[in-house]
Design an enzyme around this catalytic site. Structure first.
Site, mmCIF file in Angstrom:
data_model
loop_
_atom_site.group_PDB
_atom_site.id
_atom_site.type_symbol
_atom_site.label_atom_id
_atom_site.label_comp_id
_atom_site.label_asym_id
_atom_site.label_seq_id
_atom_site.Cartn_x
_atom_site.Cartn_y
_atom_site.Cartn_z
ATOM 1 N N ASP A 150 0.868 -1.176 0.000
ATOM 2 C CA ASP A 150 0.000 0.000 0.000
ATOM 3 C C ASP A 150 0.902 1.221 0.000
ATOM 4 O O ASP A 150 1.698 1.408 0.927
ATOM 5 C CB ASP A 150 -0.890 -0.016 1.242
ATOM 6 C CG ASP A 150 -1.879 1.136 1.286
ATOM 7 O OD1 ASP A 150 -1.536 2.245 0.826
ATOM 8 O OD2 ASP A 150 -2.994 0.943 1.800
ATOM 9 N N PHE A 151 0.804 2.061 -1.039
ATOM 10 C CA PHE A 151 1.779 3.149 -1.134
ATOM 11 C C PHE A 151 1.562 4.257 -0.115
ATOM 12 O O PHE A 151 2.346 5.186 -0.031
ATOM 13 C CB PHE A 151 1.884 3.718 -2.553
ATOM 14 C CG PHE A 151 0.601 4.064 -3.258
ATOM 15 C CD1 PHE A 151 -0.431 4.747 -2.633
ATOM 16 C CD2 PHE A 151 0.438 3.722 -4.590
ATOM 17 C CE1 PHE A 151 -1.587 5.085 -3.303
ATOM 18 C CE2 PHE A 151 -0.724 4.059 -5.278
ATOM 19 C CZ PHE A 151 -1.745 4.739 -4.623
ATOM 20 N N HIS B 147 -4.479 11.726 -9.617
ATOM 21 C CA HIS B 147 -5.806 12.347 -9.683
ATOM 22 C C HIS B 147 -6.857 11.567 -8.895
ATOM 23 O O HIS B 147 -7.972 12.048 -8.703
ATOM 24 C CB HIS B 147 -6.238 12.570 -11.140
ATOM 25 C CG HIS B 147 -6.618 11.334 -11.890
ATOM 26 N ND1 HIS B 147 -7.330 11.371 -13.069
ATOM 27 C CD2 HIS B 147 -6.393 10.011 -11.656
ATOM 28 C CE1 HIS B 147 -7.525 10.147 -13.520
ATOM 29 N NE2 HIS B 147 -6.966 9.310 -12.686
#
Length: 348
Positions: free
Chosen positions: A236-237, A255
């Site tokens: 998970d970044f 975005h």
């Protein structure tokens, strides 16, 4: 004093409600397409023509409804009249027949089952600012999609088809100063495979959610070639450190998130990059005071679908990159279509 009465507005003879009614009819036309895809009409007509009665019998449809459906699809340019029945048009044969390399059914299924229900809450989202996608409220908006292997593969098939031109354009970018890259949010590695194939001096990797690793493994095995040199890193970044590399790529990622999350991701990228490395960001960057209709639709899609996501401008991205420690530069890339590439350099 006499009561005032409102007079009906006087309109020029050329003014009529047709454009407004046409917009509503457009929604109904979309439902015709989605129903046809759900019942696999185009696959059933692959390589043959059939009458509405024949197709209704084959697919278990109500004959009267089937005829209206097929005539409607003909009006939309997706079917043609042939031998007293109906046959696929060229565009339907290319993109709407299940099993074909360019099949878009997975993306249409995603729109119908995941994205469109969130759009149904647009009026609420405009009032509250909250996403109407429950998965986004609870965490990552892609969590529910990636729980279904078939839905995941269908969605990724379509995404690869739609983003292949971007990968081809980016593969021609000058990568000579770099030796390694990680495509952050790179799904099953299509972009990484394109770039490494054209730049064999590079070592490529994908960083994405762990449930995507089986899809990555299957896809790489099918592609062959340089695929064995591309690795997958699950995580998970927002909570895990990104793999160390010369370049970190964020394509159609920023975005999806709010400004604070974007800056946090870029700072995470800065910490993981080697000195002299860079972050590559490509997105439509269709923000600003007067966005195009494409930018408007993308922005509203982010409003209803994501947790704070919205379109942004090149100038805004330059500011976030500088805030994270990068030296930003807008790059010229031929054939990137609706996207813009901005490079953030880590000079030391």
């Amino acid at each position: 004093m006499a009561a005032q009465t409102s007079e009906p507005a006087v309109h020029p003879e050329s003014t009529h409600p047709g454009p407004i009614m046409g917009l509503m009819a457009g929604y109904w036309q979309v439902k015709i397409l989605l129903a046809a895809v759900e019942h696999d009409v185009f696959t059933a007509l692959s390589g043959r023509s059939a009458t509405s009665a024949e197709l209704a019998a084959d697919l278990g449809l109500v004959p009267r409804g089937a005829n209206d459906l097929l005539v409607g699809l003909r009006h939309l340019g997706l079917l043609e009249s042939a031998d007293g029945g109906f046959a696929n048009s060229a565009v339907a044969d290319a993109f709407l027949v299940r099993g074909r390399p360019a099949y878009l059914g997975g993306y249409l299924r995603f729109c119908d089952q995941e994205l469109n229900p969130a759009w149904d809450g647009l009026a609420t989202a405009l009032r509250t600012g909250q996403p109407q996608n429950h998965a986004a409220v609870e965490g990552n908006p892609y969590d529910t999609l990636y729980r279904d292997a078939d839905a995941t593969d269908g969605f990724l098939d379509s995404m690869d088809l739609l983003t292949t031109p971007i990968g081809l354009a980016m593969s021609r970018f000058d990568w000579s100063r770099y030796k390694s890259f990680v495509d952050v949010g790179g799904a099953r590695g299509n972009f990484a495979h394109q770039v490494v194939s054209a730049n064999p001096h590079l070592t490529g990797a994908v960083f994405d959610l762990p449930p995507l690793e089986p899809a990555f493994t299957r896809h790489m095995a099918g592609l062959g070639g340089v695929a064995p040199s591309i690795t997958f890193h699950g995580g998970d970044f927002f909570t895990d450190r990104l793999p160390e590399a010369d370049v970190l790529v964020f394509g159609h990622v920023l975005h999806n998130w709010g400004v604070e999350d974007r800056v946090r991701l870029l700072k995470n990228a800065y910490d993981s990059l080697r000195p002299g490395g860079a972050v590559f960001v490509y997105d439509p960057m269709a923000g600003g005071e007067q966005p195009s209709m494409h930018g408007v639709l993308a922005g509203l899609a982010m409003l209803v679908w994501s947790r704070g996501g919205h379109e942004y401008s090149v100038q805004e991205l330059h500011g976030w990159l500088a805030q994270a420690g990068f030296r930003p530069e807008t790059a010229e890339v031929a054939d990137l279509h609706d996207d813009v590439l901005v490079v953030g350099h880590k000079d030391r």
